[in-house]
Write a protein that holds these residues in place. Structure first.
Motif, PDB file in Angstrom:
ATOM      1  N   VAL A   1       0.834  -1.202   0.000  1.00  0.00           N
ATOM      2  CA  VAL A   1       0.000   0.000   0.000  1.00  0.00           C
ATOM      3  C   VAL A   1       0.867   1.250   0.000  1.00  0.00           C
ATOM      4  O   VAL A   1       1.735   1.421   0.860  1.00  0.00           O
ATOM      5  CB  VAL A   1      -0.938   0.022   1.228  1.00  0.00           C
ATOM      6  N   LEU A   2       0.611   2.115  -0.948  1.00  0.00           N
ATOM      7  CA  LEU A   2       1.273   3.416  -1.013  1.00  0.00           C
ATOM      8  C   LEU A   2       0.239   4.479  -0.677  1.00  0.00           C
ATOM      9  O   LEU A   2      -0.718   4.682  -1.423  1.00  0.00           O
ATOM     10  CB  LEU A   2       1.842   3.659  -2.411  1.00  0.00           C
ATOM     11  N   ASP A   3       0.406   5.143   0.474  1.00  0.00           N
ATOM     12  CA  ASP A   3      -0.526   6.192   0.882  1.00  0.00           C
ATOM     13  C   ASP A   3      -0.254   7.473   0.103  1.00  0.00           C
ATOM     14  O   ASP A   3       0.902   7.886  -0.058  1.00  0.00           O
ATOM     15  CB  ASP A   3      -0.397   6.461   2.385  1.00  0.00           C
TER      16      ASP A   3
ATOM     17  N   LEU B   1      -6.375   8.116 -15.437  1.00  0.00           N
ATOM     18  CA  LEU B   1      -5.734   6.962 -14.816  1.00  0.00           C
ATOM     19  C   LEU B   1      -6.087   5.679 -15.569  1.00  0.00           C
ATOM     20  O   LEU B   1      -5.222   4.826 -15.795  1.00  0.00           O
ATOM     21  CB  LEU B   1      -6.162   6.848 -13.352  1.00  0.00           C
ATOM     22  N   ARG B   2      -7.329   5.534 -15.937  1.00  0.00           N
ATOM     23  CA  ARG B   2      -7.732   4.339 -16.693  1.00  0.00           C
ATOM     24  C   ARG B   2      -7.038   4.287 -18.056  1.00  0.00           C
ATOM     25  O   ARG B   2      -6.662   3.208 -18.529  1.00  0.00           O
ATOM     26  CB  ARG B   2      -9.245   4.326 -16.872  1.00  0.00           C
ATOM     27  N   GLU B   3      -6.893   5.446 -18.669  1.00  0.00           N
ATOM     28  CA  GLU B   3      -6.238   5.488 -19.975  1.00  0.00           C
ATOM     29  C   GLU B   3      -4.752   5.146 -19.853  1.00  0.00           C
ATOM     30  O   GLU B   3      -4.188   4.425 -20.696  1.00  0.00           O
ATOM     31  CB  GLU B   3      -6.414   6.878 -20.594  1.00  0.00           C
ATOM     32  N   ALA B   4      -4.119   5.657 -18.798  1.00  0.00           N
ATOM     33  CA  ALA B   4      -2.681   5.433 -18.620  1.00  0.00           C
ATOM     34  C   ALA B   4      -2.365   4.037 -18.106  1.00  0.00           C
ATOM     35  O   ALA B   4      -1.279   3.501 -18.372  1.00  0.00           O
ATOM     36  CB  ALA B   4      -2.115   6.471 -17.653  1.00  0.00           C
ATOM     37  N   LEU B   5      -3.319   3.443 -17.354  1.00  0.00           N
ATOM     38  CA  LEU B   5      -3.082   2.146 -16.718  1.00  0.00           C
ATOM     39  C   LEU B   5      -4.199   1.171 -17.077  1.00  0.00           C
ATOM     40  O   LEU B   5      -5.107   0.924 -16.266  1.00  0.00           O
ATOM     41  CB  LEU B   5      -2.998   2.308 -15.198  1.00  0.00           C
TER      42      LEU B   5
ATOM     43  N   GLY C   1      -2.070  20.549  -9.010  1.00  0.00           N
ATOM     44  CA  GLY C   1      -0.810  19.883  -8.714  1.00  0.00           C
ATOM     45  C   GLY C   1      -1.010  18.509  -8.092  1.00  0.00           C
ATOM     46  O   GLY C   1      -0.288  17.555  -8.424  1.00  0.00           O
ATOM     47  N   ALA C   2      -1.992  18.374  -7.201  1.00  0.00           N
ATOM     48  CA  ALA C   2      -2.258  17.086  -6.564  1.00  0.00           C
ATOM     49  C   ALA C   2      -2.722  16.062  -7.589  1.00  0.00           C
ATOM     50  O   ALA C   2      -2.308  14.891  -7.555  1.00  0.00           O
ATOM     51  CB  ALA C   2      -3.291  17.249  -5.462  1.00  0.00           C
ATOM     52  N   ASN C   3      -3.580  16.481  -8.498  1.00  0.00           N
ATOM     53  CA  ASN C   3      -4.052  15.572  -9.542  1.00  0.00           C
ATOM     54  C   ASN C   3      -2.907  15.154 -10.460  1.00  0.00           C
ATOM     55  O   ASN C   3      -2.785  13.989 -10.843  1.00  0.00           O
ATOM     56  CB  ASN C   3      -5.173  16.227 -10.341  1.00  0.00           C
ATOM     57  N   ARG C   4      -2.059  16.093 -10.780  1.00  0.00           N
ATOM     58  CA  ARG C   4      -0.913  15.797 -11.639  1.00  0.00           C
ATOM     59  C   ARG C   4       0.046  14.820 -10.941  1.00  0.00           C
ATOM     60  O   ARG C   4       0.552  13.875 -11.543  1.00  0.00           O
ATOM     61  CB  ARG C   4      -0.197  17.103 -11.989  1.00  0.00           C
ATOM     62  N   ARG C   5       0.290  15.062  -9.652  1.00  0.00           N
ATOM     63  CA  ARG C   5       1.193  14.194  -8.897  1.00  0.00           C
ATOM     64  C   ARG C   5       0.644  12.763  -8.808  1.00  0.00           C
ATOM     65  O   ARG C   5       1.403  11.791  -8.886  1.00  0.00           O
ATOM     66  CB  ARG C   5       1.403  14.742  -7.487  1.00  0.00           C
ATOM     67  N   LEU C   6      -0.659  12.626  -8.609  1.00  0.00           N
ATOM     68  CA  LEU C   6      -1.243  11.287  -8.531  1.00  0.00           C
ATOM     69  C   LEU C   6      -1.016  10.526  -9.835  1.00  0.00           C
ATOM     70  O   LEU C   6      -0.643   9.337  -9.825  1.00  0.00           O
ATOM     71  CB  LEU C   6      -2.739  11.363  -8.219  1.00  0.00           C
TER      72      LEU C   6
ATOM     73  N   PHE D   1       4.376   3.670 -10.014  1.00  0.00           N
ATOM     74  CA  PHE D   1       4.093   2.586  -9.063  1.00  0.00           C
ATOM     75  C   PHE D   1       3.380   1.409  -9.714  1.00  0.00           C
ATOM     76  O   PHE D   1       3.494   0.272  -9.288  1.00  0.00           O
ATOM     77  CB  PHE D   1       3.252   3.146  -7.907  1.00  0.00           C
ATOM     78  N   LEU D   2       2.600   1.686 -10.768  1.00  0.00           N
ATOM     79  CA  LEU D   2       1.835   0.677 -11.510  1.00  0.00           C
ATOM     80  C   LEU D   2       0.935  -0.141 -10.577  1.00  0.00           C
ATOM     81  O   LEU D   2       1.083  -1.363 -10.430  1.00  0.00           O
ATOM     82  CB  LEU D   2       2.773  -0.250 -12.285  1.00  0.00           C
ATOM     83  N   PRO D   3      -0.026   0.511  -9.938  1.00  0.00           N
ATOM     84  CA  PRO D   3      -0.896  -0.196  -8.996  1.00  0.00           C
ATOM     85  C   PRO D   3      -1.912  -1.101  -9.695  1.00  0.00           C
ATOM     86  O   PRO D   3      -2.286  -0.876 -10.844  1.00  0.00           O
ATOM     87  CB  PRO D   3      -1.614   0.950  -8.276  1.00  0.00           C
ATOM     88  N   ASP D   4      -2.347  -2.124  -8.959  1.00  0.00           N
ATOM     89  CA  ASP D   4      -3.479  -2.939  -9.399  1.00  0.00           C
ATOM     90  C   ASP D   4      -4.792  -2.248  -9.064  1.00  0.00           C
ATOM     91  O   ASP D   4      -5.799  -2.461  -9.742  1.00  0.00           O
ATOM     92  CB  ASP D   4      -3.443  -4.302  -8.702  1.00  0.00           C
ATOM     93  N   LEU D   5      -4.767  -1.461  -7.996  1.00  0.00           N
ATOM     94  CA  LEU D   5      -5.971  -0.807  -7.493  1.00  0.00           C
ATOM     95  C   LEU D   5      -5.628   0.576  -6.971  1.00  0.00           C
ATOM     96  O   LEU D   5      -4.595   0.747  -6.311  1.00  0.00           O
ATOM     97  CB  LEU D   5      -6.589  -1.650  -6.356  1.00  0.00           C
ATOM     98  N   ILE D   6      -6.471   1.543  -7.273  1.00  0.00           N
ATOM     99  CA  ILE D   6      -6.377   2.866  -6.652  1.00  0.00           C
ATOM    100  C   ILE D   6      -7.673   3.082  -5.873  1.00  0.00           C
ATOM    101  O   ILE D   6      -8.770   3.006  -6.437  1.00  0.00           O
ATOM    102  CB  ILE D   6      -6.173   3.986  -7.688  1.00  0.00           C
ATOM    103  N   LEU D   7      -7.523   3.320  -4.591  1.00  0.00           N
ATOM    104  CA  LEU D   7      -8.660   3.458  -3.682  1.00  0.00           C
ATOM    105  C   LEU D   7      -8.751   4.897  -3.204  1.00  0.00           C
ATOM    106  O   LEU D   7      -7.767   5.464  -2.722  1.00  0.00           O
ATOM    107  CB  LEU D   7      -8.466   2.508  -2.494  1.00  0.00           C
ATOM    108  N   PHE D   8      -9.934   5.483  -3.334  1.00  0.00           N
ATOM    109  CA  PHE D   8     -10.153   6.876  -2.946  1.00  0.00           C
ATOM    110  C   PHE D   8     -11.074   6.933  -1.728  1.00  0.00           C
ATOM    111  O   PHE D   8     -12.148   6.327  -1.726  1.00  0.00           O
ATOM    112  CB  PHE D   8     -10.803   7.652  -4.102  1.00  0.00           C
ATOM    113  N   GLY D   9     -10.657   7.657  -0.707  1.00  0.00           N
ATOM    114  CA  GLY D   9     -11.484   7.839   0.472  1.00  0.00           C
ATOM    115  C   GLY D   9     -11.632   9.311   0.796  1.00  0.00           C
ATOM    116  O   GLY D   9     -10.701   9.942   1.289  1.00  0.00           O
ATOM    117  N   HIS D  10     -12.773   9.888   0.453  1.00  0.00           N
ATOM    118  CA  HIS D  10     -13.004  11.316   0.672  1.00  0.00           C
ATOM    119  C   HIS D  10     -11.900  12.147  -0.004  1.00  0.00           C
ATOM    120  O   HIS D  10     -11.525  13.213   0.502  1.00  0.00           O
ATOM    121  CB  HIS D  10     -13.081  11.650   2.154  1.00  0.00           C
TER     122      HIS D  10
END
Length: 359
Positions: free
Chosen positions: A48-50, A105-109, A72-77, A84-93
């Motif tokens: 898990v990468l926070d 994200l879906r287009e890139a991964l 900037g936050a959206n760009r950094r994500l 990182f090439l995650p299998d899952l990206i989980l958003f909480g609030h």
């Protein structure tokens, strides 16, 4: 204590968890739901990468202004996800992250799974709007409100599921049922928040201030701690210290007649071995049974139970222990996060998870 979590390697995913994971001592503290979810995911074998979207947004603005730092936050994500090439990206609030970023994200991964969780009530229109802004872009949505409101949120086409307010034994660390009443200087704790906030419970409707006054009038022998009503609001370490010093606690949310909805204070209270008073209309009495909690249906029953457990300390300890055991058994962070992964991936759900099919 955990009854049915596993370490199935099929759940060993790389996950980016974007949410309220503060790096600075601000806000509610370091024992919020986001930390418990990350801990639970790690314990079931995930990497898990926070990603603290709010902190990164502030850091992305020269004025340290969160809203100015949204781009900037959206760009950094996006940058982090591509590395990182995650299998899952989980958003909480993670309201800093815009819906358009999920599409990128879906287009890139290709093949990445996206999901969101939310612990605010579905009777708040603004909260529903925030959830809906991403609901059509994620593979699954998890909410701590059940019943018709959750069913309506899904609109029969979006995958939505109930998730409980989870506990983490490394965060809910206390076992207050092991202590006698004279070792705990607070008989009844209630983090009241806004004293003028209307609340419905026990078949009545009134402000927090009115509720506290009635309890004090009916239970004058009780040693109260009600931050936000008669004393300053507390958070972070002071909130945790108050929990450590309490034998009983009120779990009264803004509404207590919505199926299985509660603020996360229920996990803080019960998870620390504090006897919790809970309105039966929440549905938790049907789920847990009458043992382990101070369930009530009217204010008069609440007053009577507060006085009873104050004068019968052994009964308080025994009841609180049963509630602590049941809550940790059912809602441990490993169980809840494993369930979330299975829902997202479309795996079979363990029949031991009694709340899995809850609407």
């Amino acid at each position: 204590m955990v009854g049915h979590a596993s370490t199935d390697t099929s759940r060993s995913l790389k996950i980016i968890h974007s949410g309220y994971l503060p790096l600075l001592p601000k806000g509610a503290g370091f024992f919020g739901t986001a930390f418990k979810i990350s801990n639970g995911l790690t314990r079931v074998g995930c990497n898990v990468l926070d990603f603290s979207d709010r902190d990164i947004a502030r850091a992305s603005s020269i004025f340290r202004n969160r809203k100015l730092g949204y781009p900037g936050a959206n760009r950094r994500l996006l940058e982090v996800a591509k590395e990182f090439l995650p299998d899952l990206i989980l958003f909480g609030h993670a309201d800093t992250i815009r819906p358009g970023t999920l599409e990128e994200l879906r287009e890139a991964l290709p093949g990445v799974k996206l999901a969101q969780w939310n612990v605010d009530p579905l009777f708040e229109e603004d909260n529903v709007d925030r959830i809906k802004s991403k609901i059509g872009l994620v593979d699954h949505t998890f909410v701590t409100t059940a019943g018709p409101m959750l069913e309506k949120l899904g609109e029969a086409k979006y995958p939505v599921s109930f998730m409980p307010n989870l506990v983490d034994p490394s965060i809910e660390r206390f076992r207050n049922f092991t202590k006698q009443g004279d070792e705990l200087p607070i008989d009844l704790f209630y983090a009241a928040g806004n004293p003028l906030q209307p609340r419905s419970h026990g078949g009545t409707y009134g402000t927090t201030e009115e509720l506290i006054q009635k309890i004090q009038e009916n239970c004058p022998e009780i040693r109260f701690e009600t931050p936000g009503c008669g004393s300053p609001i507390i958070s972070r370490k002071n909130y945790e210290l108050a929990l450590m010093r309490s034998s009983m606690g009120l779990n009264i949310s803004r509404r207590n007649d919505v199926h299985l909805y509660s603020s996360d204070r229920i996990a803080h209270i019960v998870g620390n071995g504090i006897l919790a008073f809970v309105d039966r209309a929440t549905g938790y009495a049907d789920f847990f049974g009458e043992d382990g909690f101070g369930f009530y249906s009217t204010e008069e029953e609440l007053f009577d139970k507060v006085k009873f457990f104050k004068s019968h300390d052994l009964a308080r300890q025994q009841t609180a222990r049963k509630g602590w055991e049941a809550y940790h058994r059912e809602f441990d962070c490993r169980i809840v996060t494993e369930y979330m992964i299975d829902r997202i991936l479309g795996n079979d759900i363990s029949p031991d998870i009694r709340w899995a099919e809850t609407y």
